[in-house]
Design a protein around this motif. Structure first.
Motif, short mmCIF file in Angstrom:
data_model
loop_
_atom_site.label_atom_id
_atom_site.label_comp_id
_atom_site.label_asym_id
_atom_site.label_seq_id
_atom_site.Cartn_x
_atom_site.Cartn_y
_atom_site.Cartn_z
N ALA A 1 0.83 -1.20 0.00
CA ALA A 1 0.00 0.00 0.00
C ALA A 1 0.87 1.25 0.00
O ALA A 1 0.58 2.22 -0.72
N PHE A 2 1.94 1.24 0.80
CA PHE A 2 2.84 2.41 0.84
C PHE A 2 3.44 2.66 -0.54
O PHE A 2 3.44 3.79 -1.02
N PHE A 3 3.97 1.61 -1.17
CA PHE A 3 4.63 1.82 -2.45
C PHE A 3 3.64 2.19 -3.55
O PHE A 3 3.97 2.96 -4.45
N TYR A 4 2.42 1.69 -3.47
CA TYR A 4 1.39 2.12 -4.43
C TYR A 4 1.16 3.62 -4.29
O TYR A 4 1.19 4.36 -5.28
N PHE A 5 0.96 4.08 -3.06
CA PHE A 5 0.74 5.51 -2.84
C PHE A 5 2.00 6.31 -3.14
O PHE A 5 1.93 7.42 -3.68
N PHE A 6 3.16 5.77 -2.82
CA PHE A 6 4.44 6.44 -3.09
C PHE A 6 4.59 6.72 -4.59
O PHE A 6 4.94 7.83 -4.99
N ILE B 1 4.78 10.26 -6.55
CA ILE B 1 5.87 10.61 -7.47
C ILE B 1 5.30 11.11 -8.79
O ILE B 1 5.78 12.09 -9.37
N ARG B 2 4.25 10.47 -9.24
CA ARG B 2 3.62 10.87 -10.50
C ARG B 2 3.11 12.31 -10.42
O ARG B 2 3.20 13.06 -11.39
N ILE B 3 2.63 12.73 -9.26
CA ILE B 3 2.06 14.06 -9.09
C ILE B 3 3.11 15.10 -8.68
O ILE B 3 3.19 16.19 -9.25
N VAL C 1 -1.86 15.71 -2.69
CA VAL C 1 -2.11 14.50 -3.48
C VAL C 1 -3.53 14.03 -3.19
O VAL C 1 -3.86 13.73 -2.04
N LYS C 2 -4.34 14.00 -4.21
CA LYS C 2 -5.70 13.50 -4.04
C LYS C 2 -5.64 12.02 -3.70
O LYS C 2 -4.90 11.26 -4.33
N SER C 3 -6.39 11.61 -2.70
CA SER C 3 -6.38 10.22 -2.27
C SER C 3 -6.89 9.33 -3.40
O SER C 3 -8.01 9.48 -3.87
N THR C 4 -6.04 8.43 -3.83
CA THR C 4 -6.44 7.47 -4.87
C THR C 4 -6.49 6.09 -4.24
O THR C 4 -5.55 5.67 -3.58
N PHE C 5 -7.59 5.43 -4.42
CA PHE C 5 -7.76 4.10 -3.85
C PHE C 5 -7.11 3.07 -4.74
O PHE C 5 -7.01 3.24 -5.95
N PHE C 6 -6.69 1.98 -4.11
CA PHE C 6 -6.17 0.86 -4.88
C PHE C 6 -7.29 0.34 -5.77
O PHE C 6 -8.43 0.26 -5.34
N PRO C 7 -6.98 0.02 -7.04
CA PRO C 7 -8.04 -0.48 -7.93
C PRO C 7 -8.76 -1.68 -7.32
O PRO C 7 -8.13 -2.67 -6.99
#
Length: 176
Positions: free
Chosen positions: A108-113, A117-119, A150-156
């Motif tokens: 979860a951390f690396f997904y959000f990380f 980075i993208r933003i 960073v807008k909160s993006t949920f895991f797909p």
């Protein structure tokens, strides 16, 4: 015979919980208590009747509870995800459920990380992580520099999908 039945249930109950939770989290962004609470109760019964290391299990479960309470209180997980993770942990050995929790949290951390980075870009993200880590260690609170902007993006598919992937990996690695 009875032990074999408990082992089969220890595999079947979590897979049923995960199946229902993935579908409801995917469709409605909700993990229902009517799934997690009975799973939690059945998990406690399983630990009491099928495990011989219930003292170490209780201590491990308590520390896991403290970890997810901290993560939940900082808004990194929602309540349904916490309850699902706690209920599932009862069906694993202490080592396996710590591995499962760590795998989930790092994933979860690396997904959000990578979303951050993208933003924000790599250098700003790394600086924010360093600032948050230092403030957390020194002051004991998270100032959320990492998440700001960073807008909160949920895991797909929601947290249940990620929890399921981690749980299945854990089952394969810790098959007993």
């Amino acid at each position: 015979m009875m032990q074999e039945m408990f082992n089969d249930l220890a595999l079947l109950i979590p897979l049923m919980m995960l199946s229902i939770c993935v579908v409801t989290d995917w469709r409605k962004r909700k993990i229902y208590n009517w799934v997690t609470i009975p799973g939690f109760i059945l998990g406690i019964i399983y630990v009491i009747y099928a495990k011989t290391y219930s003292v170490s299990y209780g201590v491990s479960f308590f520390f896991l509870f403290l970890i997810v309470l901290f993560v939940y209180s900082h808004g990194a997980m929602r309540g349904g995800d916490v309850k699902l993770l706690m209920a599932l942990s009862l069906f694993l050995t202490p080592g396996a459920f710590f591995f499962n929790s760590a795998l989930f949290m790092f994933s979860a951390f690396f997904y959000f990380f990578f979303q951050t980075i993208r933003i924000k870009g790599l250098s700003q993200t790394v600086n924010d992580v360093k600032t948050d880590s230092l403030v957390l260690i020194v002051v004991g609170e998270n100032n959320n520099s990492f998440a700001n902007g960073v807008k909160s993006t949920f895991f797909p598919g929601g947290g249940a999908a990620l929890i399921s992937l981690c749980y299945i990996v854990t089952l394969f690695l810790f098959s007993y």
